[in-house]
Design an enzyme around this catalytic site. Sequence first.
Site, PDB file in Angstrom:
ATOM      1  N   ALA A   1      47.010  46.473  40.097  1.00  0.00           N
ATOM      2  CA  ALA A   1      47.568  45.113  40.117  1.00  0.00           C
ATOM      3  C   ALA A   1      46.979  44.259  39.002  1.00  0.00           C
ATOM      4  O   ALA A   1      45.786  44.326  38.706  1.00  0.00           O
ATOM      5  CB  ALA A   1      47.303  44.468  41.472  1.00  0.00           C
TER       6      ALA A   1
ATOM      7  N   VAL B   1      42.216  46.476  41.123  1.00  0.00           N
ATOM      8  CA  VAL B   1      42.237  45.381  40.151  1.00  0.00           C
ATOM      9  C   VAL B   1      42.255  45.976  38.747  1.00  0.00           C
ATOM     10  O   VAL B   1      41.291  46.618  38.320  1.00  0.00           O
ATOM     11  CB  VAL B   1      41.007  44.464  40.319  1.00  0.00           C
ATOM     12  N   CYS B   2      43.332  45.737  38.011  1.00  0.00           N
ATOM     13  CA  CYS B   2      43.534  46.388  36.718  1.00  0.00           C
ATOM     14  C   CYS B   2      42.371  46.161  35.747  1.00  0.00           C
ATOM     15  O   CYS B   2      41.890  47.091  35.126  1.00  0.00           O
ATOM     16  CB  CYS B   2      44.839  45.891  36.082  1.00  0.00           C
ATOM     17  N   PHE B   3      41.910  44.921  35.615  1.00  0.00           N
ATOM     18  CA  PHE B   3      40.953  44.616  34.559  1.00  0.00           C
ATOM     19  C   PHE B   3      39.521  45.025  34.900  1.00  0.00           C
ATOM     20  O   PHE B   3      38.602  44.754  34.140  1.00  0.00           O
ATOM     21  CB  PHE B   3      41.033  43.131  34.180  1.00  0.00           C
ATOM     22  N   GLU B   4      39.317  45.709  36.035  1.00  0.00           N
ATOM     23  CA  GLU B   4      37.981  46.190  36.365  1.00  0.00           C
ATOM     24  C   GLU B   4      37.596  47.421  35.551  1.00  0.00           C
ATOM     25  O   GLU B   4      36.424  47.770  35.482  1.00  0.00           O
ATOM     26  CB  GLU B   4      37.866  46.502  37.860  1.00  0.00           C
TER      27      GLU B   4
END
Length: 282
Positions: free
Chosen positions: A82, A144-147
């Site tokens: 996401a 969480v995509c940006f992790e």
Amino acid sequence: MLSEEWYFLDSGHQDAAVNMALDELLLSWHSEDKIQPTLRFYGWKDPTLSAGQFQKVHKSIDFDAIHKYNCQFVRRLTGGSAVLHDDELTYSIVVSEDHPAIPTSIREAYHVLSKGLYEGFKHLGIQVDFAYPDRSAAKERTAVCFEKAAFYEMVVDGKKLSGNAQTRKKGVLLQHGSIPMSMNIDMLYDLFRFPSEKVKIRKRDAFQEKAITINQLTNKVHTYNLMKEAFYKGFQTALNISLLPFELSTEQWDEVYELAAKKYRSDEWNFKRILKEPIKNA
């Protein structure tokens, strides 16, 4: 060497369903030879959480928080985790799979197309690197995509600066990605479910070491138009293309709105992998 002509579409700030419908239709129109390969830039009217096509979201996303923040929710045509879209430039590219510049390997296709991002960041005065995660990091799962950074995404000092997703359908490759100018990290982590508040705070604090935005990196406030100019030049240089302005006809916009209503605003699409009882879309 003469550059190839591609279409360029700046569709401005649209709502979530329209943005996703337009990307899908660009893919379809290119497969039907109605349009040339196309680079599109766009923004989001409201903060939006987009989930990957195959992502199971009922256990990881807090839909009460989606409503609390007046955030939209939509499922993408592409895979991945996401993404919170808010203060950003989003790009999409549609190009035939059999284009001579496009490798058959998904990973290497990312490499080729992401060179446009690399050059765009240079125009902003930002030196980035391509991500090369080790095997264990590449297999790590997160909602969480940006992790975490995937192969050939842009990083600075190991911190992720942009995210991409890709799909191939009807003989056409669609790649789109998020380039945040700033990010509301409190809102981002409020939109997800965690075993406890303590775990959420720990992950939110750790996020600062995993991702960074353009405004944080440069200590300057950027605008959509400034970003558009930089990445417009970047993609032209990296892909050796010249960009022809493209605008949708009234009939094409009608097709976009129809697909947005039938598919990307529907519970059947957005919540297809979750509950027997549908949840109302945010």
